[in-house]
Write a protein that holds these residues in place. Structure first.
Motif, PDB file in Angstrom:
ATOM      1  N   ILE A 141       0.806  -1.230   0.000  1.00  0.00           N
ATOM      2  CA  ILE A 141       0.000   0.000   0.000  1.00  0.00           C
ATOM      3  C   ILE A 141       0.834   1.274   0.000  1.00  0.00           C
ATOM      4  O   ILE A 141       0.492   2.230  -0.713  1.00  0.00           O
ATOM      5  CB  ILE A 141      -1.009  -0.033   1.166  1.00  0.00           C
ATOM      6  N   VAL A 144       1.468   2.915  -3.302  1.00  0.00           N
ATOM      7  CA  VAL A 144       0.377   3.602  -4.003  1.00  0.00           C
ATOM      8  C   VAL A 144       0.519   5.113  -3.857  1.00  0.00           C
ATOM      9  O   VAL A 144       0.238   5.873  -4.789  1.00  0.00           O
ATOM     10  CB  VAL A 144      -0.994   3.114  -3.474  1.00  0.00           C
ATOM     11  N   THR A 145       0.927   5.555  -2.685  1.00  0.00           N
ATOM     12  CA  THR A 145       1.166   6.988  -2.484  1.00  0.00           C
ATOM     13  C   THR A 145       2.628   7.357  -2.707  1.00  0.00           C
ATOM     14  O   THR A 145       2.941   8.467  -3.130  1.00  0.00           O
ATOM     15  CB  THR A 145       0.763   7.400  -1.051  1.00  0.00           C
TER      16      THR A 145
END
Length: 199
Positions: A141, A144-145
């Motif tokens: 995750i 993703v940023t």
């Protein structure tokens, strides 16, 4: 209602503490932030993104504390670091950290802790196989940023920020280590559950 082990369903490890309440939760949140800060200093220096122990800390904190406390812990970690605490890699802190090409990964720690905490409440942390899948998912995750943030940061520095350059700088060097850290976490948490279950 309890399950076969005598524990309430949808419990995480932190719920096994003898004391509960606001003070306990605050201590757990602060402890998770401090643990993440300590693991940030376990570092292989690289530029623009160092290899650190942060991701391992994030999944361990999220799985142990659950989604809400895990998210709060990562928010405290990020805010304290931006406020000047030397919480980020290489003992960095302050608002200047926003300019670091790697700061996007720190942003991703918040939802990562939430996802692994949510899965842990649904008993994905009790057996190695499911725990490994959950840890790998949560470990992915922050990318993703992190990758879009890295692309913007590289571009602002006048450096190549096309897709291949960003992946080469911010993804490829971390895949093997990320999987290893996820597997370590997936081994630790079920073992702790077994130890708790023998009490």
């Amino acid at each position: 209602m309890t399950n076969a082990t005598g524990f309430a369903p949808r419990a995480v490890l932190a719920d096994r503490l003898r004391t509960h309440g606001l003070a306990t939760n605050a201590a757990l949140v602060a402890g998770g932030a401090l643990f993440t800060a300590a693991m940030a200093q376990v570092e292989i220096p690289m530029w623009p993104v160092p290899i650190t122990g942060q991701t391992l800390a994030v999944v361990l904190v999220g799985a142990t504390l659950g989604a809400r406390r895990g998210i709060l812990s990562m928010l405290v970690y990020a805010v304290a670091g931006l406020a000047g605490a030397p919480f980020f890699a290489d003992m960095q802190g302050g608002l200047g950290a926003l300019a670091l090409p790697s700061f996007g990964y720190v942003i991703g720690f918040v939802p990562a802790a939430g996802v692994i905490g949510w899965l842990a409440r649904r008993s994905w942390d009790r057996r190695f196989g499911r725990a490994a899948a959950a840890m790998v998912l949560a470990s992915a995750i922050p990318f993703v940023t992190g990758l879009p943030y890295l692309a913007v940061a590289l571009g602002s520095l006048g450096l190549p920020n096309d897709l291949q350059s960003v992946l080469a700088a911010g993804l490829y060097p971390f895949v093997v280590g990320g999987v290893v850290k996820a597997l370590i976490a997936a081994g630790i948490i079920p073992l702790v559950w077994k130890a708790v279950g023998r009490r």
